[in-house]
Design a protein around this motif. Structure first.
Motif, PDB file in Angstrom:
ATOM      1  N   LEU A 123       6.382  18.526   3.011  1.00  0.00           N
ATOM      2  CA  LEU A 123       7.048  17.564   3.886  1.00  0.00           C
ATOM      3  C   LEU A 123       6.214  16.308   4.119  1.00  0.00           C
ATOM      4  CD1 LEU A 123       9.610  17.105   5.535  1.00  0.00           C
ATOM      5  CD2 LEU A 123       8.489  18.226   7.470  1.00  0.00           C
ATOM      6  N   PRO A 124       4.923  16.394   4.432  1.00  0.00           N
ATOM      7  CA  PRO A 124       4.142  15.154   4.564  1.00  0.00           C
ATOM      8  C   PRO A 124       4.075  14.336   3.281  1.00  0.00           C
ATOM      9  CG  PRO A 124       2.974  16.975   5.578  1.00  0.00           C
ATOM     10  CD  PRO A 124       4.122  17.567   4.815  1.00  0.00           C
ATOM     11  N   ALA A 125       4.048  14.990   2.125  1.00  0.00           N
ATOM     12  CA  ALA A 125       4.004  14.255   0.866  1.00  0.00           C
ATOM     13  C   ALA A 125       5.273  13.452   0.630  1.00  0.00           C
ATOM     14  CB  ALA A 125       3.775  15.224  -0.296  1.00  0.00           C
ATOM     15  N   LEU A 126       6.383  13.886   1.223  1.00  0.00           N
ATOM     16  CA  LEU A 126       7.645  13.162   1.076  1.00  0.00           C
ATOM     17  C   LEU A 126       7.857  12.129   2.174  1.00  0.00           C
ATOM     18  CD1 LEU A 126       9.993  16.152   0.150  1.00  0.00           C
ATOM     19  CD2 LEU A 126       9.045  14.443  -1.404  1.00  0.00           C
ATOM     20  N   LEU A 127       7.176  12.271   3.302  1.00  0.00           N
ATOM     21  CA  LEU A 127       7.429  11.395   4.442  1.00  0.00           C
ATOM     22  C   LEU A 127       6.617  10.107   4.413  1.00  0.00           C
ATOM     23  CD1 LEU A 127       7.618  13.882   7.465  1.00  0.00           C
ATOM     24  CD2 LEU A 127       9.500  12.708   6.318  1.00  0.00           C
ATOM     25  N   THR A 128       5.502  10.082   3.736  1.00  0.00           N
ATOM     26  CA  THR A 128       4.588   8.961   3.877  1.00  0.00           C
ATOM     27  C   THR A 128       4.157   8.405   2.533  1.00  0.00           C
ATOM     28  OG1 THR A 128       2.494   8.269   4.888  1.00  0.00           O
ATOM     29  CG2 THR A 128       2.569  10.460   3.911  1.00  0.00           C
ATOM     30  N   ARG A 129       3.723   7.141   2.583  1.00  0.00           N
ATOM     31  CA  ARG A 129       3.032   6.500   1.466  1.00  0.00           C
ATOM     32  C   ARG A 129       1.605   6.127   1.853  1.00  0.00           C
ATOM     33  NH1 ARG A 129       5.942   4.070  -2.899  1.00  0.00           N
ATOM     34  NH2 ARG A 129       8.153   4.571  -2.862  1.00  0.00           N
ATOM     35  N   ASN A 130       1.156   6.649   2.979  1.00  0.00           N
ATOM     36  CA  ASN A 130      -0.205   6.374   3.404  1.00  0.00           C
ATOM     37  C   ASN A 130      -1.170   7.107   2.477  1.00  0.00           C
ATOM     38  OD1 ASN A 130      -2.749   6.421   4.834  1.00  0.00           O
ATOM     39  ND2 ASN A 130      -1.626   5.883   6.687  1.00  0.00           N
ATOM     40  N   PRO A 131      -2.049   6.376   1.780  1.00  0.00           N
ATOM     41  CA  PRO A 131      -2.919   7.062   0.801  1.00  0.00           C
ATOM     42  C   PRO A 131      -3.888   8.039   1.433  1.00  0.00           C
ATOM     43  CG  PRO A 131      -3.586   4.780   1.092  1.00  0.00           C
ATOM     44  CD  PRO A 131      -2.306   4.930   1.827  1.00  0.00           C
ATOM     45  N   LEU A 132      -4.280   7.812   2.693  1.00  0.00           N
ATOM     46  CA  LEU A 132      -5.211   8.738   3.340  1.00  0.00           C
ATOM     47  C   LEU A 132      -4.556  10.084   3.588  1.00  0.00           C
ATOM     48  CD1 LEU A 132      -6.873   6.311   5.922  1.00  0.00           C
ATOM     49  CD2 LEU A 132      -7.654   6.926   3.628  1.00  0.00           C
ATOM     50  N   TYR A 133      -3.314  10.066   4.074  1.00  0.00           N
ATOM     51  CA  TYR A 133      -2.597  11.326   4.303  1.00  0.00           C
ATOM     52  C   TYR A 133      -2.271  12.015   2.986  1.00  0.00           C
ATOM     53  CZ  TYR A 133      -1.986   9.350   8.983  1.00  0.00           C
ATOM     54  OH  TYR A 133      -2.191   8.813  10.225  1.00  0.00           O
ATOM     55  N   LEU A 134      -1.873  11.244   1.984  1.00  0.00           N
ATOM     56  CA  LEU A 134      -1.570  11.841   0.682  1.00  0.00           C
ATOM     57  C   LEU A 134      -2.820  12.462   0.060  1.00  0.00           C
ATOM     58  CD1 LEU A 134       0.805   9.127  -0.853  1.00  0.00           C
ATOM     59  CD2 LEU A 134       1.440  11.354   0.092  1.00  0.00           C
ATOM     60  N   LEU A 135      -3.959  11.815   0.252  1.00  0.00           N
ATOM     61  CA  LEU A 135      -5.204  12.368  -0.282  1.00  0.00           C
ATOM     62  C   LEU A 135      -5.552  13.682   0.406  1.00  0.00           C
ATOM     63  CD1 LEU A 135      -7.638  11.989  -2.156  1.00  0.00           C
ATOM     64  CD2 LEU A 135      -8.744  10.683  -0.328  1.00  0.00           C
ATOM     65  N   LEU A 136      -5.335  13.758   1.714  1.00  0.00           N
ATOM     66  CA  LEU A 136      -5.593  15.010   2.420  1.00  0.00           C
ATOM     67  C   LEU A 136      -4.676  16.127   1.932  1.00  0.00           C
ATOM     68  CD1 LEU A 136      -6.144  13.840   6.116  1.00  0.00           C
ATOM     69  CD2 LEU A 136      -7.848  14.728   4.526  1.00  0.00           C
ATOM     70  N   VAL A 137      -3.414  15.803   1.683  1.00  0.00           N
ATOM     71  CA  VAL A 137      -2.477  16.805   1.173  1.00  0.00           C
ATOM     72  C   VAL A 137      -2.912  17.302  -0.201  1.00  0.00           C
ATOM     73  CG1 VAL A 137      -0.109  17.183   0.412  1.00  0.00           C
ATOM     74  CG2 VAL A 137      -0.535  15.968   2.543  1.00  0.00           C
ATOM     75  N   MET A 138      -3.302  16.391  -1.079  1.00  0.00           N
ATOM     76  CA  MET A 138      -3.710  16.792  -2.421  1.00  0.00           C
ATOM     77  C   MET A 138      -4.998  17.610  -2.387  1.00  0.00           C
ATOM     78  SD  MET A 138      -2.755  13.593  -4.940  1.00  0.00           S
ATOM     79  CE  MET A 138      -3.616  12.346  -3.996  1.00  0.00           C
ATOM     80  N   LEU A 139      -5.950  17.226  -1.541  1.00  0.00           N
ATOM     81  CA  LEU A 139      -7.186  18.005  -1.440  1.00  0.00           C
ATOM     82  C   LEU A 139      -6.916  19.401  -0.893  1.00  0.00           C
ATOM     83  CD1 LEU A 139      -9.703  15.323  -0.098  1.00  0.00           C
ATOM     84  CD2 LEU A 139      -9.549  16.258  -2.412  1.00  0.00           C
ATOM     85  N   ALA A 140      -6.022  19.502   0.089  1.00  0.00           N
ATOM     86  CA  ALA A 140      -5.684  20.821   0.624  1.00  0.00           C
ATOM     87  C   ALA A 140      -5.008  21.689  -0.432  1.00  0.00           C
ATOM     88  CB  ALA A 140      -4.781  20.669   1.845  1.00  0.00           C
ATOM     89  N   ALA A 141      -4.091  21.093  -1.199  1.00  0.00           N
ATOM     90  CA  ALA A 141      -3.398  21.856  -2.241  1.00  0.00           C
ATOM     91  C   ALA A 141      -4.365  22.309  -3.325  1.00  0.00           C
ATOM     92  CB  ALA A 141      -2.275  21.013  -2.840  1.00  0.00           C
TER      93      ALA A 141
END
Length: 406
Positions: free
Chosen positions: A53-71
């Protein structure tokens, strides 16, 4: 557990044969551990929802980077746990999804290039092409390239989450966990999800086999020795899958439950249709009220929840029409409870922030490229997505500690 074929204690063999024949060890427990050895299927579904859900909601690179690192952290923990549980086993699904992630990176680069060449907005001009050039003529800005790169980064984040979910969860357990009302759609979806990794793995195998035969891929003509075996193997696997499904009774409807006492056979069908229609209208009205009347969201939320409840009740009635049996049930362990509570907290913070502070998720590099904002509450919620990795790392370290102490 191992079974020894040709053991001296087996009857009906001579001593000379027992001495000459080498012992063949067949590992019975070999194979990839299923989700019951890592997490319950519902835990994986909750993680997929909380991370996707966060990966679809935002284009903020900091949040996307956190999602990718967690995955990637969860995927690495699952790989380490499986390597400790089954030494020497190779997970082809992880290799296949690695190729798909590289494809996502290529799409991200193409997205950044096309948006940078076609969107002439922004204040940071990198180069100016002649204005009479079609489409690409005009100023090329850093903001245009950055916006395209953020779109591609969002795609890569979704693919990273899907790859970790696909390698961690079991496809067959997912199929068994689908409600009875969606059994046919779930079957098609499960086959479709397994198609892409299997195809990529098959392409790699054919490529290696052709190279061993001395074939060199030099151009478009060299694709034919790769495409023909791939097509033939795909048709053969499709026929085998159809025969296997036919032998397991997928083409025959299950025994239907009798109609309710005192009601005709068509009355439950009319009730289900009415509930679905009422629920769909209520969901549409509730969503419209939430979007256009944000000052008073309570009424729209109640209508939306009522519509979802009506649809859920109708689907439950549809599922009651067929019976399903289970050979093996998954076990819900204590670590599933702890991880589910952590993921529920992360998902709750995501939904709360999106409903009340939607500006936290928004980011655009226009009109001037600037550093993206960062909210500590959202960052902490996204860090919690790595929760499934911690118990697996501890359990994977136990065999190493036992081996070092021996």
């Amino acid at each position: 557990m191992q079974v020894r074929i040709g053991d001296p204690a087996l009857p009906g063999t001579t001593r000379s044969r027992r001495q000459a024949a080498p012992a063949l060890r067949v590992p019975v427990d070999a194979g990839r551990p299923g989700p019951q050895t890592t997490y319950h299927t519902r835990t994986w579904l909750l993680w997929f929802l909380a991370a996707g859900l966060p990966a679809l909601l935002t284009r903020n690179p900091l949040y996307l980077l956190l999602v990718m690192l967690a995955a990637r952290g969860v995927d690495a923990a699952v790989a380490g746990y499986e390597a400790a549980a089954t030494p020497g086993a190779v997970d082809t699904r992880r290799q296949s999804w690695g190729g798909l992630l590289w494809l996502g990176l290529g799409l991200a680069a193409v997205s950044a290039l096309f948006n940078g060449l076609g969107a002439h907005f922004g204040t940071t001009v990198l180069i100016r092409l002649p204005d009479d050039w079609p489409i690409i003529g005009g100023p090329l800005t850093a903001e245009g390239f950055a916006y395209g790169a953020l779109g591609g980064m969002s795609i890569v984040a979704v693919l990273t989450v899907a790859a970790a979910f696909n390698t961690g969860a079991d496809t067959y357990a997912l199929l068994r966990s689908i409600p009875a009302a969606f059994s046919q759609a779930g079957l098609v979806t499960a086959i479709g999800l397994a198609y892409v990794p299997q195809t990529i793995t098959r392409i790699r195998e054919i490529h290696e086999a052709q190279q061993l035969r001395g074939h060199r891929f030099r151009g478009a003509r060299s694709v034919l020795p790769l495409a023909v075996p791939l097509l033939a193997g795909g048709l053969e696997r499709a026929i085998q899958l159809a025969e296997a499904m036919e032998s397991r009774g997928f083409s025959h409807p299950g025994p239907a439950r009798p109609a309710l006492t005192g009601r005709s056979a068509g009355e439950p069908d009319r009730l289900i249709g009415a509930l679905l229609a009422i629920g769909a209208v209520a969901v549409a009205l509730g969503a419209f009220a939430l979007l256009y009347y944000r000052t008073a969201p309570l009424g729209g939320a109640l209508v939306l929840l009522g519509g979802l409840g009506a649809i859920g009740w109708a689907l439950r009635r549809v599922g009651q029409a067929s019976r399903r049996t289970r050979y093996r049930r998954e076990i819900w362990r204590r670590r599933d409870t702890l991880v589910a509570l952590t993921l529920g907290l992360a998902l709750g913070v995501t939904l709360w922030s999106w409903a009340t502070h939607s500006s936290w998720w928004g980011y655009t590099p226009y009109p001037t490229l600037h550093w993206p904002p960062f909210e500590p509450a959202l960052g902490l919620a996204l860090v919690l997505l790595v929760a499934p990795a911690l118990p697996l790392l501890r359990r994977a370290a136990r065999p190493l500690e036992e081996g070092s102490s021996c």
